[in-house]
Design an enzyme around this catalytic site. Structure first.
Site, PDB file in Angstrom:
ATOM      1  N   ASP A 188       0.857  -1.184   0.000  1.00 35.60           N
ATOM      2  CA  ASP A 188       0.000   0.000   0.000  1.00 35.60           C
ATOM      3  C   ASP A 188       0.895   1.236   0.000  1.00 35.60           C
ATOM      4  O   ASP A 188       1.836   1.323   0.775  1.00 35.60           O
ATOM      5  CB  ASP A 188      -0.896  -0.009   1.247  1.00 35.60           C
ATOM      6  CG  ASP A 188      -1.813   1.202   1.298  1.00 35.60           C
ATOM      7  OD1 ASP A 188      -2.630   1.361   0.385  1.00 35.60           O
ATOM      8  OD2 ASP A 188      -1.704   1.998   2.254  1.00 35.60           O
ATOM      9  N   GLU A 272      -1.201  -1.457  -6.297  1.00 37.24           N
ATOM     10  CA  GLU A 272      -2.386  -0.811  -6.842  1.00 37.24           C
ATOM     11  C   GLU A 272      -1.985   0.058  -8.016  1.00 37.24           C
ATOM     12  O   GLU A 272      -0.904   0.636  -8.019  1.00 37.24           O
ATOM     13  CB  GLU A 272      -2.957   0.114  -5.766  1.00 37.24           C
ATOM     14  CG  GLU A 272      -4.212  -0.357  -5.116  1.00 37.24           C
ATOM     15  CD  GLU A 272      -4.700   0.695  -4.129  1.00 37.24           C
ATOM     16  OE1 GLU A 272      -5.887   1.019  -4.196  1.00 37.24           O
ATOM     17  OE2 GLU A 272      -3.899   1.183  -3.320  1.00 37.24           O
ATOM     18  N   ASP A 353      -3.350   0.984   7.151  1.00 31.69           N
ATOM     19  CA  ASP A 353      -2.492   0.728   5.987  1.00 31.69           C
ATOM     20  C   ASP A 353      -2.159  -0.756   5.819  1.00 31.69           C
ATOM     21  O   ASP A 353      -2.102  -1.263   4.700  1.00 31.69           O
ATOM     22  CB  ASP A 353      -1.184   1.533   6.105  1.00 31.69           C
ATOM     23  CG  ASP A 353      -1.442   3.033   6.126  1.00 31.69           C
ATOM     24  OD1 ASP A 353      -2.510   3.456   5.612  1.00 31.69           O
ATOM     25  OD2 ASP A 353      -0.602   3.779   6.658  1.00 31.69           O
TER      26      ASP A 353
END
Ligand SMILES: [Zn+2]
Length: 368
Positions: A188, A272, A353
């Protein structure tokens, strides 16, 4: 199975005054040829809807060299000029394939000056590199060794805004996949921490960076106070460029070590796609640096995964990674950004997170 990959090794070097002059002249000619060819291509494209080929551009270059006003193009090595046309050709190919924007002009102020030499335009002997039109090898600072027996196929010389000279040597190298491992990791991206891993590990921004950023802010403030066109302003500008260069250098080293480690330790790495997030305008310095780092890290992960037989999975950017409980799969309605820790109705206590990273990993593994 080992594969051969092309890898660039970049070093600083210190040109003699003659070499600096020769290179500056070459950079100027490269920019001129590129811009002139771009102008002609643009004219053909907009007025006649016609695509100009590399061969045509190359013929035009030969014609320019025969004119009186452009005869000085003959004074520099012709290879970097040809390479500029090849880059332009690639730029147009990408544009027509809708992979890139329309090629832009190279401006004296904004584009990084550079020149690319292919094999016929440099001599490589016993680790000494001599460029065309020069009689002495470049004084290169070998900050890391070139692989044993490496033969550069292309070398690119450039100069950054801080006035530092660089040479990048493209060499072919054999890389072998690493032995498979069982571990996978989700990553992340954040602002407080550079990265949070699904393992719970938080990776902070590199040390010194806070101090470097303070220095950068100070240098930028000093620059903004200087009168336009003054010598003081030029000095202040160089100072900003130097601090900036140091930050990006340290970042790159840091990201290289980090991505090598992530790829080494994990068979699958899931990240991501932050394309949309980076388009959100946020002018903070921290944001700009973090976005640049993220792009750089992604590309490093991409090629290192390919080299070492690992898998990089990039998941959808609209995935609600921070709202989903990684233990039970319940989606929370709202997760304010300032809430760092929360407990789900199922009883699972989450660090925001780490939970997001765990969800990214799960989504990536499911997508394969
Ligand atoms: Zn839950």
């Amino acid at each position: 199975m080992a594969q051969t990959v092309k890898r660039a090794y970049k070093y600083r070097f210190h040109p003699t005054p003659e070499q600096a002059e020769e290179l500056a002249r070459t950079f100027g000619c490269v920019r001129l040829v590129y811009n002139k060819a771009l102008e002609e291509r643009t004219r053909a494209y907009t007025l006649q809807g016609r695509r100009v080929s590399y061969v045509e551009s190359s013929a035009a270059l030969t014609a320019w060299k025969r004119t009186e006003e452009l005869a000085f193009l003959n004074e520099v090595s012709s290879v970097p000029l040809q390479q500029a046309l090849r880059h332009l050709q690639a730029g147009f190919a990408n544009f027509f394939a809708k992979r890139a924007k329309y090629p832009a002009f190279k401006s004296r102020k904004k584009s990084r000056p550079g020149a690319e030499y292919t094999r016929s335009a440099f001599r490589w002997r016993d680790g000494a590199l001599t460029l065309a039109k020069m009689d002495a090898p470049l004084d290169i600072v070998w900050s890391r060794p070139l692989p044993e027996g490496a033969e550069p196929s292309t070398v690119t010389v450039s100069k950054d805004t801080a006035g530092r000279w660089f040479v990048s040597l493209l060499v072919e190298e054999k890389v072998s996949p690493l032995p498979p491992v069982a571990a996978s990791v989700g990553i992340d991206a954040g602002l407080n921490h550079l990265l949070t891993l699904s393992t719970g590990e938080k990776i902070a921004n590199p040390r010194h960076e806070r101090r470097d950023r303070r220095k950068l802010a100070k240098a930028q403030r000093a620059l903004s106070r200087k009168a336009t066109g003054s010598a003081n302003r030029a000095r202040a500008k160089l100072k900003v460029a130097r601090v900036h260069a140091r930050i990006t250098d340290r970042r790159r080293d840091f990201l290289h070590k980090l991505t090598t480690r992530l790829v080494r330790e994990n068979q699958t790495v899931v990240i991501e796609d932050l394309t949309v997030r980076t388009m959100v305008k946020n002018h903070s310095l921290a944001r700009a640096i973090s976005d640049a780092s993220w792009r750089q890290m992604r590309s490093m992960l991409e090629y290192k995964a390919a080299w070492y037989g690992r898998e990089l999975v990039v998941i959808d950017r609209f995935f609600p990674s921070s709202k989903l409980c990684s233990a039970c799969g319940t989606v929370r309605d709202k997760t304010p950004l300032n809430v760092r820790e929360w407990t789900c109705a199922c009883g699972a206590a989450h660090d925001r997170d780490v939970n997001a990273a765990a969800n990214i990993l799960a989504a990536g593994l499911a997508e394969r």
